[in-house]
Design a protein around this motif. Structure first.
Motif, short mmCIF file in Angstrom:
data_model
loop_
_atom_site.label_atom_id
_atom_site.label_comp_id
_atom_site.label_asym_id
_atom_site.label_seq_id
_atom_site.Cartn_x
_atom_site.Cartn_y
_atom_site.Cartn_z
N UNK A 1 1.10 5.69 -52.12
CA UNK A 1 0.20 5.66 -50.96
C UNK A 1 0.21 4.28 -50.31
N UNK A 2 0.27 3.27 -51.18
CA UNK A 2 0.31 1.90 -50.70
C UNK A 2 1.44 1.67 -49.72
N UNK A 3 2.62 2.16 -50.12
CA UNK A 3 3.79 1.91 -49.29
C UNK A 3 3.70 2.58 -47.93
N UNK A 4 3.19 3.80 -47.93
CA UNK A 4 3.09 4.49 -46.65
C UNK A 4 2.04 3.83 -45.78
N UNK A 5 1.05 3.21 -46.43
CA UNK A 5 0.03 2.49 -45.68
C UNK A 5 0.63 1.29 -44.95
N UNK A 6 1.48 0.54 -45.66
CA UNK A 6 2.15 -0.60 -45.05
C UNK A 6 2.97 -0.16 -43.85
N UNK A 7 3.73 0.86 -44.08
CA UNK A 7 4.61 1.39 -43.05
C UNK A 7 3.81 1.84 -41.83
N UNK A 8 2.71 2.55 -42.09
CA UNK A 8 1.90 3.04 -40.99
C UNK A 8 1.30 1.89 -40.19
N UNK A 9 0.82 0.87 -40.89
CA UNK A 9 0.23 -0.28 -40.20
C UNK A 9 1.26 -1.00 -39.31
N UNK A 10 2.47 -1.13 -39.83
CA UNK A 10 3.52 -1.80 -39.07
C UNK A 10 3.86 -0.99 -37.82
N UNK A 11 3.98 0.31 -38.03
CA UNK A 11 4.31 1.18 -36.90
C UNK A 11 3.19 1.19 -35.86
N UNK A 12 1.97 1.25 -36.35
CA UNK A 12 0.82 1.24 -35.42
C UNK A 12 0.77 -0.05 -34.61
N UNK A 13 1.03 -1.15 -35.28
CA UNK A 13 1.02 -2.43 -34.57
C UNK A 13 2.09 -2.45 -33.47
N UNK A 14 3.28 -1.97 -33.81
CA UNK A 14 4.36 -1.97 -32.82
C UNK A 14 4.06 -1.03 -31.65
N UNK A 35 -3.47 -8.60 -47.07
CA UNK A 35 -3.16 -9.98 -47.47
C UNK A 35 -2.06 -10.10 -48.52
N UNK A 36 -1.84 -9.04 -49.31
CA UNK A 36 -0.85 -9.13 -50.38
C UNK A 36 0.58 -8.85 -49.93
N UNK A 37 0.75 -8.38 -48.72
CA UNK A 37 2.08 -7.95 -48.29
C UNK A 37 3.00 -9.16 -48.17
N UNK A 38 4.28 -8.96 -48.52
CA UNK A 38 5.24 -10.07 -48.44
C UNK A 38 6.07 -9.92 -47.17
N UNK A 39 6.66 -11.03 -46.76
CA UNK A 39 7.51 -10.99 -45.58
C UNK A 39 8.69 -10.04 -45.80
N UNK A 40 9.23 -10.05 -47.01
CA UNK A 40 10.37 -9.18 -47.33
C UNK A 40 10.02 -7.71 -47.16
N UNK A 41 8.82 -7.35 -47.54
CA UNK A 41 8.38 -5.95 -47.41
C UNK A 41 8.28 -5.57 -45.94
N UNK A 42 7.70 -6.48 -45.15
CA UNK A 42 7.59 -6.21 -43.71
C UNK A 42 8.98 -6.05 -43.11
N UNK A 43 9.87 -6.95 -43.48
CA UNK A 43 11.22 -6.94 -42.93
C UNK A 43 11.96 -5.66 -43.30
N UNK A 44 11.83 -5.27 -44.56
CA UNK A 44 12.49 -4.03 -45.02
C UNK A 44 11.95 -2.82 -44.27
N UNK A 45 10.63 -2.78 -44.12
CA UNK A 45 10.01 -1.65 -43.41
C UNK A 45 10.49 -1.59 -41.95
N UNK A 46 10.58 -2.75 -41.33
CA UNK A 46 11.03 -2.78 -39.94
C UNK A 46 12.45 -2.24 -39.81
N UNK A 47 13.32 -2.68 -40.71
CA UNK A 47 14.70 -2.23 -40.64
C UNK A 47 14.83 -0.74 -40.95
#
Ligand SMILES: [Zn+2]
Ligand SMILES: [Zn+2]
Length: 133
Positions: A1-14, A35-47
């Motif tokens: 669930x955590x991962x899909x949350x990150x993904x959703x937040x990134x997509x919503x922001x874009x 606050x716990x998210x890493x840059x690498x996670x954001x980058x991977x999700x974006x790609x």
């Protein structure tokens, strides 16, 4: 669930912004909510989102920018401040077919940037010239 949350937040922001942020911009924003998210996670999700065709990515100079609008559309790039804006105009019809007619290559897309000096930058220039900034 955590991962899909990150993904959703990134997509919503874009989807919310039209600034065509870089991965660093997205990271800065999403980190405020997670606050716990890493840059690498954001980058991977974006790609991954880009690979899946849910967003698009393009390079301006050395920076990679991300766009929540995955449909073909035109962009304006300011040569002075480097900002990228959407240009709301109809697509040139059959542009891919026309390019295919002109070459033997298999064409699957195109990138089109109009370049110039944005309103903000040209106003700054004028202000300095007139000495009334
Ligand atoms: Zn500018
Ligand atoms: Zn765009």
């Amino acid at each position: 669930m955590r991962n899909s949350n990150q993904r959703t937040l990134i997509l919503e922001y874009l989807h919310r912004v039209k600034t065509h942020p870089t991965a660093a911009d997205v990271y800065e924003e999403v980190q405020q909510l997670l606050p716990d998210i890493s840059f690498g996670t954001v980058y991977r999700n974006l790609n991954r989102l880009n690979d899946e065709g849910l967003i698009q990515a393009f390079k301006v100079g050395r920076a990679k920018h991300f766009d929540g609008n995955a449909d073909n559309h035109y962009h304006f790039l300011c040569r002075q401040c480097g900002k990228v804006e959407d240009i709301e105009m109809a697509l040139v019809e059959d542009i891919i077919a026309r390019a295919e007619d002109a070459t033997d290559h298999e064409i699957d897309g195109y990138e089109l940037f109009f370049t110039g000096v944005c309103q903000d930058c040209s106003q700054t220039d004028k202000g300095e010239e007139d000495g009334n900034k």
